[in-house]
Design a protein around this motif. Structure first.
Motif, PDB file in Angstrom:
ATOM      1  N   VAL A  22       0.844  -1.202   0.000  1.00 41.43           N
ATOM      2  CA  VAL A  22       0.000   0.000   0.000  1.00 41.43           C
ATOM      3  C   VAL A  22       0.879   1.252   0.000  1.00 41.43           C
ATOM      4  O   VAL A  22       0.651   2.188  -0.765  1.00 41.43           O
ATOM      5  CB  VAL A  22      -0.962  -0.011   1.210  1.00 41.43           C
ATOM      6  N   LYS A  23       1.911   1.255   0.839  1.00 42.17           N
ATOM      7  CA  LYS A  23       2.794   2.432   0.927  1.00 42.17           C
ATOM      8  C   LYS A  23       3.527   2.652  -0.397  1.00 42.17           C
ATOM      9  O   LYS A  23       3.688   3.789  -0.844  1.00 42.17           O
ATOM     10  CB  LYS A  23       3.789   2.254   2.082  1.00 42.17           C
ATOM     11  N   LEU A  24       3.978   1.580  -1.046  1.00 39.97           N
ATOM     12  CA  LEU A  24       4.620   1.728  -2.366  1.00 39.97           C
ATOM     13  C   LEU A  24       3.649   2.322  -3.381  1.00 39.97           C
ATOM     14  O   LEU A  24       4.009   3.204  -4.165  1.00 39.97           O
ATOM     15  CB  LEU A  24       5.126   0.377  -2.878  1.00 39.97           C
TER      16      LEU A  24
ATOM     17  N   PHE B 240      10.924  -2.839   7.402  1.00 39.05           N
ATOM     18  CA  PHE B 240      10.381  -1.773   8.240  1.00 39.05           C
ATOM     19  C   PHE B 240       8.877  -1.991   8.433  1.00 39.05           C
ATOM     20  O   PHE B 240       8.366  -1.945   9.557  1.00 39.05           O
ATOM     21  CB  PHE B 240      10.660  -0.427   7.551  1.00 39.05           C
ATOM     22  N   SER B 241       8.168  -2.242   7.352  1.00 37.97           N
ATOM     23  CA  SER B 241       6.719  -2.406   7.424  1.00 37.97           C
ATOM     24  C   SER B 241       6.334  -3.611   8.275  1.00 37.97           C
ATOM     25  O   SER B 241       5.429  -3.525   9.121  1.00 37.97           O
ATOM     26  CB  SER B 241       6.140  -2.543   6.007  1.00 37.97           C
TER      27      SER B 241
ATOM     28  N   SER C 152       2.983  13.760   1.410  1.00 37.06           N
ATOM     29  CA  SER C 152       3.063  12.365   0.998  1.00 37.06           C
ATOM     30  C   SER C 152       3.381  11.449   2.167  1.00 37.06           C
ATOM     31  O   SER C 152       2.738  10.409   2.354  1.00 37.06           O
ATOM     32  CB  SER C 152       4.121  12.188  -0.100  1.00 37.06           C
ATOM     33  N   GLU C 153       4.376  11.816   2.955  1.00 40.77           N
ATOM     34  CA  GLU C 153       4.811  10.940   4.045  1.00 40.77           C
ATOM     35  C   GLU C 153       3.793  10.872   5.182  1.00 40.77           C
ATOM     36  O   GLU C 153       3.532   9.801   5.718  1.00 40.77           O
ATOM     37  CB  GLU C 153       6.180  11.375   4.577  1.00 40.77           C
TER      38      GLU C 153
ATOM     39  N   VAL D 206      -2.195   5.931   5.927  1.00 45.59           N
ATOM     40  CA  VAL D 206      -2.841   4.917   5.090  1.00 45.59           C
ATOM     41  C   VAL D 206      -2.141   3.561   5.255  1.00 45.59           C
ATOM     42  O   VAL D 206      -2.795   2.512   5.315  1.00 45.59           O
ATOM     43  CB  VAL D 206      -2.852   5.362   3.606  1.00 45.59           C
ATOM     44  N   TRP D 207      -0.821   3.593   5.357  1.00 47.30           N
ATOM     45  CA  TRP D 207      -0.036   2.361   5.556  1.00 47.30           C
ATOM     46  C   TRP D 207      -0.492   1.629   6.817  1.00 47.30           C
ATOM     47  O   TRP D 207      -0.827   0.446   6.774  1.00 47.30           O
ATOM     48  CB  TRP D 207       1.447   2.739   5.617  1.00 47.30           C
TER      49      TRP D 207
END
Length: 157
Positions: A21-23, A78-79, A136-137, A143-144
């Motif tokens: 999702v983050k990508l 990390f995720s 964005s971050e 959202v991540w």
């Protein structure tokens, strides 16, 4: 499924989905300019730890594009780590799950992108980052972790 096994399976699955999702988010709202992304934060952090650029910038080719697989390993590591932490800590301190992960994600952004990485020199200070990076971050981290929360909830059923 025993509790520890469930936590590990759900945390890893949620971390992988959250990483994807983050990508995807970063494709819609790229956090860094191409010049600043030439050495992205995971690559820079590894280089600060003494890993040579030949490793940190290692790629594989897919569809005629160079994909930085070391960055992806860091990204998903990390995720997964934070998905596991969210699940374990959230069981002990349910307040961490308020907002279905969004507030936890905001906290991770604040701790890493606003404090730790600038302090270490991995990324510029908050005031020296463009507003697009913050947008964005911040939203991307929310959202991540929301997606991590939703996967974990779905796996409890």
């Amino acid at each position: 499924m025993p509790k520890v096994k469930h936590v590990l399976v759900a945390g890893v699955a949620a971390g992988i989905v959250g990483g994807l999702v983050k990508l995807g988010w970063e494709n819609l709202l790229p956090p860094r300019t191409p010049a600043r992304n030439a050495t992205n934060p995971p690559q820079r952090l590894l280089e600060q730890l003494g890993v040579p650029a030949s490793v940190t910038h290692a790629t594989y080719t897919y569809s005629e594009q160079q994909i930085p697989y070391v960055s992806l390993l860091m990204h998903f590591g990390f995720s997964i780590t934070f998905a596991l932490a969210y699940q374990v800590l959230g069981r002990r301190m349910p307040i961490l799950k308020v907002g279905q992960g969004t507030l936890f994600g905001l906290g991770v952004w604040g701790a890493y992108h606003a404090v730790l990485m600038p302090m270490m020199g991995t990324i510029p200070s908050v005031k020296d980052q463009p507003i697009e990076e913050h947008v964005s971050e911040i939203l991307g981290h929310m959202v991540w972790m929301w997606s991590v929360d939703r996967v974990e909830v779905a796996m409890k059923k």
